[in-house]
Write a protein that holds these residues in place. Structure first.
Motif, PDB file in Angstrom:
ATOM      1  N   LEU A   5       0.833  -1.196   0.000  1.00  0.00           N
ATOM      2  CA  LEU A   5       0.000   0.000   0.000  1.00  0.00           C
ATOM      3  C   LEU A   5       0.870   1.248   0.000  1.00  0.00           C
ATOM      4  CD1 LEU A   5      -2.817   1.291   0.169  1.00  0.00           C
ATOM      5  CD2 LEU A   5      -2.639   1.107   2.655  1.00  0.00           C
ATOM      6  N   PHE A   6       1.931   1.240   0.795  1.00  0.00           N
ATOM      7  CA  PHE A   6       2.859   2.376   0.817  1.00  0.00           C
ATOM      8  C   PHE A   6       3.496   2.588  -0.553  1.00  0.00           C
ATOM      9  CE2 PHE A   6       7.306   3.729   1.249  1.00  0.00           C
ATOM     10  CZ  PHE A   6       7.102   5.020   1.717  1.00  0.00           C
ATOM     11  N   PHE A   7       4.012   1.506  -1.159  1.00  0.00           N
ATOM     12  CA  PHE A   7       4.660   1.640  -2.455  1.00  0.00           C
ATOM     13  C   PHE A   7       3.669   1.972  -3.561  1.00  0.00           C
ATOM     14  CE2 PHE A   7       8.140  -0.769  -0.409  1.00  0.00           C
ATOM     15  CZ  PHE A   7       9.140   0.154  -0.641  1.00  0.00           C
ATOM     16  N   SER A   8       2.429   1.568  -3.392  1.00  0.00           N
ATOM     17  CA  SER A   8       1.403   1.930  -4.353  1.00  0.00           C
ATOM     18  C   SER A   8       1.122   3.430  -4.292  1.00  0.00           C
ATOM     19  CB  SER A   8       0.138   1.128  -4.072  1.00  0.00           C
ATOM     20  OG  SER A   8      -0.860   1.409  -5.000  1.00  0.00           O
ATOM     21  N   ARG A   9       1.123   3.981  -3.100  1.00  0.00           N
ATOM     22  CA  ARG A   9       0.951   5.430  -2.954  1.00  0.00           C
ATOM     23  C   ARG A   9       2.149   6.194  -3.495  1.00  0.00           C
ATOM     24  NH1 ARG A   9      -1.424   5.112   3.153  1.00  0.00           N
ATOM     25  NH2 ARG A   9      -3.552   4.518   2.581  1.00  0.00           N
ATOM     26  N   VAL A  10       3.348   5.691  -3.243  1.00  0.00           N
ATOM     27  CA  VAL A  10       4.550   6.326  -3.785  1.00  0.00           C
ATOM     28  C   VAL A  10       4.536   6.255  -5.315  1.00  0.00           C
ATOM     29  CG1 VAL A  10       7.066   6.191  -3.896  1.00  0.00           C
ATOM     30  CG2 VAL A  10       5.906   5.922  -1.712  1.00  0.00           C
ATOM     31  N   ALA A  11       4.078   5.143  -5.871  1.00  0.00           N
ATOM     32  CA  ALA A  11       3.968   5.022  -7.319  1.00  0.00           C
ATOM     33  C   ALA A  11       2.985   6.043  -7.870  1.00  0.00           C
ATOM     34  CB  ALA A  11       3.535   3.608  -7.711  1.00  0.00           C
ATOM     35  N   PHE A  12       1.903   6.316  -7.139  1.00  0.00           N
ATOM     36  CA  PHE A  12       0.948   7.326  -7.576  1.00  0.00           C
ATOM     37  C   PHE A  12       1.591   8.711  -7.601  1.00  0.00           C
ATOM     38  CE2 PHE A  12      -2.343  10.480  -6.497  1.00  0.00           C
ATOM     39  CZ  PHE A  12      -3.114  10.366  -7.638  1.00  0.00           C
ATOM     40  N   ILE A  13       2.379   9.029  -6.581  1.00  0.00           N
ATOM     41  CA  ILE A  13       3.076  10.314  -6.550  1.00  0.00           C
ATOM     42  C   ILE A  13       4.070  10.400  -7.707  1.00  0.00           C
ATOM     43  CG2 ILE A  13       4.706  11.722  -5.211  1.00  0.00           C
ATOM     44  CD1 ILE A  13       3.257  10.634  -2.696  1.00  0.00           C
ATOM     45  N   CYS A  14       4.767   9.310  -7.988  1.00  0.00           N
ATOM     46  CA  CYS A  14       5.692   9.281  -9.117  1.00  0.00           C
ATOM     47  C   CYS A  14       4.949   9.427 -10.442  1.00  0.00           C
ATOM     48  CB  CYS A  14       6.509   7.997  -9.105  1.00  0.00           C
ATOM     49  SG  CYS A  14       7.702   7.910  -7.773  1.00  0.00           S
ATOM     50  N   ASN A  15       3.744   8.886 -10.525  1.00  0.00           N
ATOM     51  CA  ASN A  15       2.947   9.037 -11.743  1.00  0.00           C
ATOM     52  C   ASN A  15       2.515  10.484 -11.950  1.00  0.00           C
ATOM     53  OD1 ASN A  15       3.112   6.339 -12.435  1.00  0.00           O
ATOM     54  ND2 ASN A  15       1.275   5.797 -11.296  1.00  0.00           N
ATOM     55  N   ILE A  16       2.231  11.193 -10.869  1.00  0.00           N
ATOM     56  CA  ILE A  16       1.931  12.619 -10.976  1.00  0.00           C
ATOM     57  C   ILE A  16       3.174  13.369 -11.471  1.00  0.00           C
ATOM     58  CG2 ILE A  16       1.281  14.696  -9.681  1.00  0.00           C
ATOM     59  CD1 ILE A  16      -1.003  12.676 -10.109  1.00  0.00           C
ATOM     60  N   ASN A  51       6.210   1.554 -10.909  1.00  0.00           N
ATOM     61  CA  ASN A  51       4.887   1.196 -11.402  1.00  0.00           C
ATOM     62  C   ASN A  51       4.864  -0.226 -11.960  1.00  0.00           C
ATOM     63  OD1 ASN A  51       2.244   1.953 -11.603  1.00  0.00           O
ATOM     64  ND2 ASN A  51       2.496   3.109 -13.483  1.00  0.00           N
ATOM     65  N   VAL A  52       5.921  -0.641 -12.629  1.00  0.00           N
ATOM     66  CA  VAL A  52       5.993  -2.018 -13.132  1.00  0.00           C
ATOM     67  C   VAL A  52       6.013  -3.008 -11.969  1.00  0.00           C
ATOM     68  CG1 VAL A  52       7.513  -3.653 -14.304  1.00  0.00           C
ATOM     69  CG2 VAL A  52       7.035  -1.464 -15.350  1.00  0.00           C
ATOM     70  N   VAL A  53       6.791  -2.712 -10.938  1.00  0.00           N
ATOM     71  CA  VAL A  53       6.883  -3.613  -9.788  1.00  0.00           C
ATOM     72  C   VAL A  53       5.555  -3.687  -9.031  1.00  0.00           C
ATOM     73  CG1 VAL A  53       7.993  -3.936  -7.538  1.00  0.00           C
ATOM     74  CG2 VAL A  53       9.371  -3.350  -9.527  1.00  0.00           C
ATOM     75  N   VAL A  54       4.955  -2.533  -8.750  1.00  0.00           N
ATOM     76  CA  VAL A  54       3.695  -2.511  -7.996  1.00  0.00           C
ATOM     77  C   VAL A  54       2.588  -3.192  -8.783  1.00  0.00           C
ATOM     78  CG1 VAL A  54       1.875  -0.967  -7.151  1.00  0.00           C
ATOM     79  CG2 VAL A  54       4.250  -0.530  -6.559  1.00  0.00           C
ATOM     80  N   ASN A  55       2.470  -2.893 -10.074  1.00  0.00           N
ATOM     81  CA  ASN A  55       1.415  -3.515 -10.871  1.00  0.00           C
ATOM     82  C   ASN A  55       1.669  -5.004 -11.093  1.00  0.00           C
ATOM     83  OD1 ASN A  55      -0.510  -1.454 -11.387  1.00  0.00           O
ATOM     84  ND2 ASN A  55       0.993  -0.470 -12.708  1.00  0.00           N
ATOM     85  N   ILE A  79      -5.752   3.697 -11.361  1.00  0.00           N
ATOM     86  CA  ILE A  79      -4.928   4.809 -11.852  1.00  0.00           C
ATOM     87  C   ILE A  79      -3.495   4.360 -12.096  1.00  0.00           C
ATOM     88  CG2 ILE A  79      -3.926   7.043 -11.197  1.00  0.00           C
ATOM     89  CD1 ILE A  79      -6.785   7.313 -12.051  1.00  0.00           C
ATOM     90  N   ASN A  80      -2.922   3.604 -11.167  1.00  0.00           N
ATOM     91  CA  ASN A  80      -1.558   3.119 -11.358  1.00  0.00           C
ATOM     92  C   ASN A  80      -1.473   2.202 -12.571  1.00  0.00           C
ATOM     93  OD1 ASN A  80      -0.370   4.520  -9.273  1.00  0.00           O
ATOM     94  ND2 ASN A  80      -0.572   2.855  -7.814  1.00  0.00           N
ATOM     95  N   PHE A  81      -2.500   1.393 -12.779  1.00  0.00           N
ATOM     96  CA  PHE A  81      -2.508   0.502 -13.940  1.00  0.00           C
ATOM     97  C   PHE A  81      -2.649   1.291 -15.235  1.00  0.00           C
ATOM     98  CE2 PHE A  81      -4.612  -2.498 -16.860  1.00  0.00           C
ATOM     99  CZ  PHE A  81      -3.618  -3.464 -16.896  1.00  0.00           C
ATOM    100  N   LEU A  82      -3.462   2.340 -15.239  1.00  0.00           N
ATOM    101  CA  LEU A  82      -3.642   3.132 -16.450  1.00  0.00           C
ATOM    102  C   LEU A  82      -2.398   3.951 -16.794  1.00  0.00           C
ATOM    103  CD1 LEU A  82      -7.315   4.392 -16.092  1.00  0.00           C
ATOM    104  CD2 LEU A  82      -6.431   2.615 -17.613  1.00  0.00           C
TER     105      LEU A  82
END
Length: 93
Positions: A5-16, A51-55, A79-82
Protein backbone atom coordinates in the motif's frame (compact mmCIF):
# COMPACT_ATOMS: atom_id res chain seq x y z
CA UNK A 1 0.02 -5.68 2.45
CA UNK A 2 0.93 -2.46 4.27
CA UNK A 3 4.26 -2.22 2.43
CA UNK A 4 2.54 -2.69 -0.91
CA UNK A 5 0.00 0.00 0.00
CA UNK A 6 2.86 2.38 0.82
CA UNK A 7 4.66 1.64 -2.45
CA UNK A 8 1.40 1.93 -4.35
CA UNK A 9 0.95 5.43 -2.95
CA UNK A 10 4.55 6.33 -3.78
CA UNK A 11 3.97 5.02 -7.32
CA UNK A 12 0.95 7.33 -7.58
CA UNK A 13 3.08 10.31 -6.55
CA UNK A 14 5.69 9.28 -9.12
CA UNK A 15 2.95 9.04 -11.74
CA UNK A 16 1.93 12.62 -10.98
CA UNK A 17 5.58 13.59 -11.47
CA UNK A 18 5.48 11.66 -14.76
CA UNK A 19 2.65 13.91 -15.96
CA UNK A 20 4.54 17.01 -14.81
CA UNK A 21 7.73 15.83 -16.55
CA UNK A 22 5.75 15.20 -19.73
CA UNK A 23 4.29 18.72 -19.52
CA UNK A 24 7.78 20.17 -18.99
CA UNK A 25 8.61 19.02 -22.50
CA UNK A 26 6.24 21.69 -23.79
CA UNK A 27 7.54 24.41 -21.47
CA UNK A 28 11.32 24.21 -21.96
CA UNK A 29 12.04 27.66 -20.45
CA UNK A 30 11.51 26.52 -16.87
CA UNK A 31 14.31 27.51 -14.51
CA UNK A 32 16.53 24.61 -13.60
CA UNK A 33 16.74 23.72 -9.96
CA UNK A 34 16.24 21.05 -7.36
CA UNK A 35 12.48 20.83 -7.80
CA UNK A 36 12.67 20.41 -11.57
CA UNK A 37 15.42 17.82 -11.20
CA UNK A 38 13.42 15.89 -8.61
CA UNK A 39 10.31 15.90 -10.79
CA UNK A 40 12.30 14.66 -13.78
CA UNK A 41 13.97 11.85 -11.85
CA UNK A 42 10.77 10.74 -10.12
CA UNK A 43 8.69 11.12 -13.27
CA UNK A 44 10.90 9.62 -15.91
CA UNK A 45 12.98 7.04 -14.09
CA UNK A 46 11.43 5.98 -10.82
CA UNK A 47 7.80 6.03 -11.99
CA UNK A 48 8.37 3.37 -14.63
CA UNK A 49 10.36 1.06 -12.37
CA UNK A 50 8.07 1.41 -9.36
CA UNK A 51 4.89 1.20 -11.40
CA UNK A 52 5.99 -2.02 -13.13
CA UNK A 53 6.88 -3.61 -9.79
CA UNK A 54 3.70 -2.51 -8.00
CA UNK A 55 1.42 -3.52 -10.87
CA UNK A 56 3.23 -6.83 -11.27
CA UNK A 57 2.70 -7.68 -7.62
CA UNK A 58 -0.93 -6.56 -7.83
CA UNK A 59 -1.45 -8.76 -10.88
CA UNK A 60 0.03 -11.76 -9.07
CA UNK A 61 -2.23 -11.10 -6.07
CA UNK A 62 -5.28 -10.82 -8.32
CA UNK A 63 -4.40 -14.05 -10.14
CA UNK A 64 -4.05 -15.83 -6.78
CA UNK A 65 -7.50 -14.46 -5.84
CA UNK A 66 -6.27 -12.54 -2.80
CA UNK A 67 -8.63 -9.86 -1.41
CA UNK A 68 -6.78 -6.94 -2.99
CA UNK A 69 -9.87 -4.73 -3.33
CA UNK A 70 -10.45 -4.91 0.43
CA UNK A 71 -6.97 -3.64 1.33
CA UNK A 72 -6.35 -1.06 -1.39
CA UNK A 73 -8.47 1.78 -2.71
CA UNK A 74 -9.89 0.80 -6.09
CA UNK A 75 -9.08 4.13 -7.68
CA UNK A 76 -5.40 3.75 -6.73
CA UNK A 77 -5.11 0.35 -8.38
CA UNK A 78 -6.86 1.53 -11.54
CA UNK A 79 -4.93 4.81 -11.85
CA UNK A 80 -1.56 3.12 -11.36
CA UNK A 81 -2.51 0.50 -13.94
CA UNK A 82 -3.64 3.13 -16.45
CA UNK A 83 -0.41 5.09 -16.04
CA UNK A 84 1.57 1.98 -16.92
CA UNK A 85 0.59 1.99 -20.61
CA UNK A 86 1.88 5.49 -21.54
CA UNK A 87 5.03 4.89 -19.50
CA UNK A 88 5.83 1.70 -21.38
CA UNK A 89 5.03 3.30 -24.75
CA UNK A 90 7.27 6.27 -24.01
CA UNK A 91 10.03 4.01 -22.70
CA UNK A 92 10.00 1.91 -25.90
CA UNK A 93 10.12 4.98 -28.16
Amino acid sequence: MQNLLFFSRVAFICNICFVLAWLMKYYPDLPSGHLVSMILILGLLLSLILNVVVNGIMLVLLIRKKPVWNHFPGWLIIINFLFLFPQIILFIR
